[in-house]
Design an enzyme around this catalytic site. Structure first.
Site, mmCIF file in Angstrom:
data_model
loop_
_atom_site.group_PDB
_atom_site.id
_atom_site.type_symbol
_atom_site.label_atom_id
_atom_site.label_comp_id
_atom_site.label_asym_id
_atom_site.label_seq_id
_atom_site.Cartn_x
_atom_site.Cartn_y
_atom_site.Cartn_z
ATOM 1 N N ARG A 118 0.807 -1.238 0.000
ATOM 2 C CA ARG A 118 0.000 0.000 0.000
ATOM 3 C C ARG A 118 0.833 1.277 0.000
ATOM 4 O O ARG A 118 0.365 2.327 0.436
ATOM 5 C CB ARG A 118 -0.965 0.021 1.186
ATOM 6 C CG ARG A 118 -1.962 -1.110 1.142
ATOM 7 C CD ARG A 118 -3.131 -0.865 2.048
ATOM 8 N NE ARG A 118 -3.966 -2.036 2.077
ATOM 9 C CZ ARG A 118 -3.802 -3.068 2.881
ATOM 10 N NH1 ARG A 118 -2.805 -3.057 3.755
ATOM 11 N NH2 ARG A 118 -4.607 -4.093 2.826
ATOM 12 N N LYS A 140 1.872 11.727 -10.384
ATOM 13 C CA LYS A 140 0.992 10.850 -11.182
ATOM 14 C C LYS A 140 1.794 9.628 -11.609
ATOM 15 O O LYS A 140 2.903 9.765 -12.141
ATOM 16 C CB LYS A 140 0.501 11.575 -12.424
ATOM 17 C CG LYS A 140 -0.594 12.584 -12.175
ATOM 18 C CD LYS A 140 -1.124 13.020 -13.523
ATOM 19 C CE LYS A 140 -2.097 14.164 -13.411
ATOM 20 N NZ LYS A 140 -2.556 14.593 -14.737
ATOM 21 N N GLU A 182 7.369 20.818 -23.858
ATOM 22 C CA GLU A 182 6.750 20.969 -22.522
ATOM 23 C C GLU A 182 7.386 22.154 -21.779
ATOM 24 O O GLU A 182 6.728 22.819 -20.981
ATOM 25 C CB GLU A 182 6.897 19.680 -21.699
ATOM 26 C CG GLU A 182 6.301 18.430 -22.350
ATOM 27 C CD GLU A 182 4.769 18.377 -22.349
ATOM 28 O OE1 GLU A 182 4.125 19.226 -21.720
ATOM 29 O OE2 GLU A 182 4.227 17.453 -23.004
ATOM 30 N N LYS A 224 6.077 23.835 -12.611
ATOM 31 C CA LYS A 224 5.200 22.688 -12.366
ATOM 32 C C LYS A 224 4.935 22.542 -10.868
ATOM 33 O O LYS A 224 3.807 22.259 -10.442
ATOM 34 C CB LYS A 224 5.787 21.393 -12.940
ATOM 35 C CG LYS A 224 4.875 20.199 -12.628
ATOM 36 C CD LYS A 224 4.711 19.184 -13.702
ATOM 37 C CE LYS A 224 3.595 18.208 -13.330
ATOM 38 N NZ LYS A 224 3.591 16.984 -14.101
ATOM 39 N N GLU A 234 -5.821 18.192 -10.081
ATOM 40 C CA GLU A 234 -6.302 18.621 -11.385
ATOM 41 C C GLU A 234 -7.756 19.082 -11.413
ATOM 42 O O GLU A 234 -8.551 18.590 -12.209
ATOM 43 C CB GLU A 234 -6.135 17.488 -12.403
ATOM 44 C CG GLU A 234 -6.188 17.999 -13.804
ATOM 45 C CD GLU A 234 -5.463 17.074 -14.785
ATOM 46 O OE1 GLU A 234 -5.674 17.281 -15.955
ATOM 47 O OE2 GLU A 234 -4.702 16.195 -14.357
ATOM 48 N N ARG A 238 -4.212 22.969 -12.544
ATOM 49 C CA ARG A 238 -3.435 21.891 -13.143
ATOM 50 C C ARG A 238 -3.907 21.572 -14.567
ATOM 51 O O ARG A 238 -3.127 21.121 -15.395
ATOM 52 C CB ARG A 238 -3.483 20.638 -12.251
ATOM 53 C CG ARG A 238 -2.400 19.653 -12.594
ATOM 54 C CD ARG A 238 -2.117 18.663 -11.465
ATOM 55 N NE ARG A 238 -1.110 17.712 -11.895
ATOM 56 C CZ ARG A 238 -0.493 16.862 -11.098
ATOM 57 N NH1 ARG A 238 -0.761 16.854 -9.802
ATOM 58 N NH2 ARG A 238 0.395 16.021 -11.561
ATOM 59 N N ASN A 242 -2.459 21.218 -19.609
ATOM 60 C CA ASN A 242 -2.874 20.510 -20.824
ATOM 61 C C ASN A 242 -2.886 21.405 -22.055
ATOM 62 O O ASN A 242 -3.415 21.019 -23.092
ATOM 63 C CB ASN A 242 -4.276 19.913 -20.629
ATOM 64 C CG ASN A 242 -4.233 18.720 -19.709
ATOM 65 O OD1 ASN A 242 -3.348 17.878 -19.833
ATOM 66 N ND2 ASN A 242 -5.163 18.650 -18.779
ATOM 67 N N HIS A 245 -2.567 20.044 -25.498
ATOM 68 C CA HIS A 245 -2.697 18.592 -25.389
ATOM 69 C C HIS A 245 -3.976 18.033 -25.997
ATOM 70 O O HIS A 245 -4.005 16.877 -26.386
ATOM 71 C CB HIS A 245 -2.567 18.162 -23.919
ATOM 72 C CG HIS A 245 -1.151 18.185 -23.426
ATOM 73 N ND1 HIS A 245 -0.398 19.337 -23.387
ATOM 74 C CD2 HIS A 245 -0.335 17.195 -22.967
ATOM 75 C CE1 HIS A 245 0.808 19.061 -22.914
ATOM 76 N NE2 HIS A 245 0.876 17.778 -22.651
ATOM 77 N N HIS A 249 -3.301 15.161 -28.337
ATOM 78 C CA HIS A 249 -3.776 13.785 -28.123
ATOM 79 C C HIS A 249 -4.581 13.297 -29.319
ATOM 80 O O HIS A 249 -4.444 12.151 -29.749
ATOM 81 C CB HIS A 249 -4.660 13.697 -26.872
ATOM 82 C CG HIS A 249 -3.868 13.736 -25.605
ATOM 83 N ND1 HIS A 249 -4.349 14.305 -24.443
ATOM 84 C CD2 HIS A 249 -2.643 13.275 -25.307
ATOM 85 C CE1 HIS A 249 -3.438 14.201 -23.496
ATOM 86 N NE2 HIS A 249 -2.393 13.581 -23.997
ATOM 87 N N HIS A 262 5.121 12.458 -28.335
ATOM 88 C CA HIS A 262 4.085 13.215 -27.627
ATOM 89 C C HIS A 262 4.357 14.730 -27.688
ATOM 90 O O HIS A 262 3.481 15.521 -28.034
ATOM 91 C CB HIS A 262 4.018 12.706 -26.189
ATOM 92 C CG HIS A 262 3.115 13.494 -25.299
ATOM 93 N ND1 HIS A 262 1.739 13.485 -25.440
ATOM 94 C CD2 HIS A 262 3.387 14.328 -24.274
ATOM 95 C CE1 HIS A 262 1.216 14.278 -24.525
ATOM 96 N NE2 HIS A 262 2.188 14.810 -23.810
#
Ligand SMILES: NC(=O)c1ccc[n+]([C@@H]2O[C@H](COP(=O)([O-])OP(=O)(O)OC[C@H]3O[C@@H](n4cnc5c(N)ncnc54)[C@H](O)[C@@H]3O)[C@@H](O)[C@H]2O)c1
Length: 355
Positions: A118, A140, A182, A224, A234, A238, A242, A245, A249, A262
């Protein structure tokens, strides 16, 4: 070495950014405890594994696991191999996972650390520009599912991040430039001075000059960190990360993840989002030109490939998780360094896609 403290819900962690950090025993050792598993990929292993494990020689129990490199290996099966390695090592609650590699290794090793007993410590040791400025910071973690990227995952903040900018010298040119996209993003959405600085140092960054590169990583991590501290999960700020993005995407999906890195798709997305911001009268004339010019100087693409079905791209954009009530929501610019999220009519989106 510069250190940024990243605050989050449960506490904080340091991000060390500097030259030659993998060779500095005191930097690596200060974050270790328990048994140690270093996870890396078969490309990074040949380049940096020995340099890192040399700092572990006086640690009683440590092992390394080398996984195949590539996004196609960011799977539950690879995650299982990390968990198995932890079991075989006899890792207890106090164990440490060292994630040495790009975003793929960082996400998988972080997710294994999130799940094992955990939650055990993970130290992110990112070796790609994308991982240093983005993936390793923010907590993340996850793996892909055949039905979607990063479909399985968890938030699990690292105990520390060690970003040795010297490792970026061995990156493929395309991987390096994709990471720069980025970096530009942080300037574009919230830091106009940093954007100016990037314009002044584009050639130096292209040439990977050590000092400008360190500064670019440091400023990106600082940005960041500020966003993550304000909004760990988010809900608001946050989402601005994107920027570019949603277009990106959709483009990655439309080209079956084969044509673009990417960051390259995000660069095209940022150029399109800047044009759309101008078209909607949000930002002054010339903003899109500035954005496009900087991306091009950093060797990044800024226009859509031909042939490409524009209607399919809009359909794919509708699937974005930021959308509500059938409206496509995009991050747009009020100017360089100022972004917000807005619903956008698809006919306006089509206009910039056709242009
Ligand atoms: N967790 C997050 O917040 C977050 C954010 C952005 C991206 N990501 C994830 O990051 C992943 C992409 O990361 P990436 O671009 O680092 O890809 P990657 O980890 O696949 O690395 C790209 C390639 O570079 C190689 N490599 C790594 N370091 C190297 C070095 N120093 N020298 C030479 N080669 C090196 C790797 O072996 C790999 O072949 C995606 O899976 C994405 O989902 C996560």
């Amino acid at each position: 070495m510069k250190t940024i403290e990243v605050r989050h819900g449960q506490g904080s962690y340091p991000v060390h950014v500097g030259h030659g950090l993998l060779g500095l025993a005191d930097v690596v050792q200060r974050h270790l405890q328990g048994r140690i598993l270093t996870v890396t990929d078969d490309r990074v292993a040949g380049l940096y594994l020995e340099r890192l494990t040399a700092q572990l020689s006086d640690q009683p129990e440590h092992q390394s696991l080398v996984l195949p490199n590539g996004e196609e290996h960011k799977t539950v099966a690879s995650w299982q191999r990390i968990v198995d390695a932890l079991v075989n090592l006899g890792a207890q609650r106090d164990a440490t996972v060292l994630a040495l590699g790009g975003g793929v290794i960082g996400d998988m090793a972080g997710f294994a650390a999130a799940c094992y007993m955990r939650g055990i410590r993970v130290i992110q040791v990112p070796t790609t520009l994308l991982a240093q400025v983005d993936a390793a910071v923010g907590g993340k973690t996850g793996v892909n599912h055949s039905q979607g990227k990063n479909l399985i995952g968890a938030f699990h903040a690292p105990a520390a991040v060690i970003a040795d900018t010297d490792t970026l010298s061995s990156l493929d040119r395309r991987d390096y430039c994709a990471g720069l996209a980025e970096v530009v993003k942080y300037g574009a959405i919230r830091d106009p001075e940093f954007f100016d600085w990037l314009e002044d140092h584009a050639e130096a960054l292209n040439a990977r000059e050590p000092e400008p590169l360190l500064e670019a990583v440091y400023q990106s991590v600082r940005n960041k960190a500020e966003v993550v501290a304000a909004d760990e999960r988010e809900s608001g700020q946050r989402a601005l990360l994107n920027f570019g993005h949603t277009f990106g995407h959709a483009l990655e999906t439309a080209t079956a993840y084969r044509a673009y890195r990417h960051g390259e798709a995000v660069a095209i997305g940022m150029a399109l989002a800047s044009r759309l911001s101008e078209l909607l009268g949000l930002s002054a004339t010339g903003t899109a030109e500035r954005m496009t010019r900087l991306l091009q100087r950093l060797d990044l693409p800024t226009s859509l490939p031909e042939p490409l079905d524009r209607d399919r791209l809009v359909d794919l954009m509708r699937l974005d998780k930021k959308n509500r009530d059938e409206q496509i929501r995009l991050i747009l610019l009020d100017g360089i360094g100022q972004a917000r999220i807005l619903p956008c009519p698809s006919h306006d989106i089509r206009k910039v896609l056709q242009a």
